[in-house]
Write a protein that holds these residues in place. Structure first.
Motif, PDB file in Angstrom:
ATOM      1  N   HIS A  14     -29.289  56.831  32.813  1.00 19.25           N
ATOM      2  CA  HIS A  14     -28.834  56.908  31.419  1.00 19.25           C
ATOM      3  C   HIS A  14     -27.329  56.842  31.324  1.00 19.25           C
ATOM      4  O   HIS A  14     -26.785  56.216  30.407  1.00 19.25           O
ATOM      5  N   SER A  15     -26.622  57.488  32.253  1.00 20.97           N
ATOM      6  CA  SER A  15     -25.158  57.440  32.163  1.00 20.97           C
ATOM      7  C   SER A  15     -24.652  56.037  32.471  1.00 20.97           C
ATOM      8  O   SER A  15     -23.642  55.597  31.913  1.00 20.97           O
ATOM      9  N   ARG A  16     -25.346  55.297  33.350  1.00 18.54           N
ATOM     10  CA  ARG A  16     -24.936  53.908  33.622  1.00 18.54           C
ATOM     11  C   ARG A  16     -25.189  53.046  32.387  1.00 18.54           C
ATOM     12  O   ARG A  16     -24.332  52.272  31.968  1.00 18.54           O
ATOM     13  N   ARG A  17     -26.376  53.209  31.784  1.00 24.84           N
ATOM     14  CA  ARG A  17     -26.705  52.370  30.639  1.00 24.84           C
ATOM     15  C   ARG A  17     -25.937  52.772  29.387  1.00 24.84           C
ATOM     16  O   ARG A  17     -25.889  51.999  28.415  1.00 24.84           O
ATOM     17  N   ALA A  18     -25.345  53.966  29.394  1.00 23.83           N
ATOM     18  CA  ALA A  18     -24.564  54.392  28.231  1.00 23.83           C
ATOM     19  C   ALA A  18     -23.312  53.550  28.080  1.00 23.83           C
ATOM     20  O   ALA A  18     -22.698  53.520  27.008  1.00 23.83           O
ATOM     21  N   ASN A  19     -22.906  52.836  29.148  1.00 21.06           N
ATOM     22  CA  ASN A  19     -21.702  52.011  29.084  1.00 21.06           C
ATOM     23  C   ASN A  19     -21.991  50.588  28.645  1.00 21.06           C
ATOM     24  O   ASN A  19     -21.064  49.784  28.569  1.00 21.06           O
ATOM     25  N   TRP A  20     -23.278  50.256  28.411  1.00 22.45           N
ATOM     26  CA  TRP A  20     -23.586  48.917  27.911  1.00 22.45           C
ATOM     27  C   TRP A  20     -23.174  48.857  26.451  1.00 22.45           C
ATOM     28  O   TRP A  20     -23.669  49.623  25.628  1.00 22.45           O
ATOM     29  N   LYS A  21     -22.289  47.944  26.122  1.00 19.08           N
ATOM     30  CA  LYS A  21     -21.826  47.828  24.747  1.00 19.08           C
ATOM     31  C   LYS A  21     -21.879  46.368  24.327  1.00 19.08           C
ATOM     32  O   LYS A  21     -21.762  45.468  25.165  1.00 19.08           O
ATOM     33  N   THR A  22     -22.044  46.159  23.052  1.00 20.85           N
ATOM     34  CA  THR A  22     -21.978  44.800  22.525  1.00 20.85           C
ATOM     35  C   THR A  22     -20.529  44.464  22.226  1.00 20.85           C
ATOM     36  O   THR A  22     -19.701  45.348  21.974  1.00 20.85           O
ATOM     37  N   GLN A  23     -20.238  43.166  22.242  1.00 21.68           N
ATOM     38  CA  GLN A  23     -18.892  42.699  21.918  1.00 21.68           C
ATOM     39  C   GLN A  23     -18.993  41.662  20.823  1.00 21.68           C
ATOM     40  O   GLN A  23     -19.934  40.859  20.813  1.00 21.68           O
TER      41      GLN A  23
END
Ligand code: ZN
Length: 64
Positions: A14-23
């Motif tokens: 979850h902490s890794r995927r929390a950094n997935w962001k849209t641009q």
């Protein structure tokens, strides 16, 4: 092939995927009409790209 010794914890996942962001998509300003357009693409507003009108080609592509 190396194999992971332990299961990845839910917190790590979850902490890794929390950094997935849209641009926001990068846009250029159409020199013909001034509308924002995707780079290297015909303008969605007037259909112009590199001095030619591609609107008819785009319409026929999407009106199948
Ligand atoms: Zn345009």
């Amino acid at each position: 092939m190396a194999l992971p010794k332990y299961k990845t914890s839910r917190a790590n996942t979850h902490s890794r995927r929390a950094n997935w962001k849209t641009q926001a998509a990068a846009t250029v300003t159409c020199p013909n009409c001034g509308a924002p357009a995707l780079p290297h693409m015909a303008c969605p507003s007037c259909g112009m790209y590199r001095g030619r009108v591609y609107r008819d080609a785009i319409r026929s592509q999407f009106s199948k």
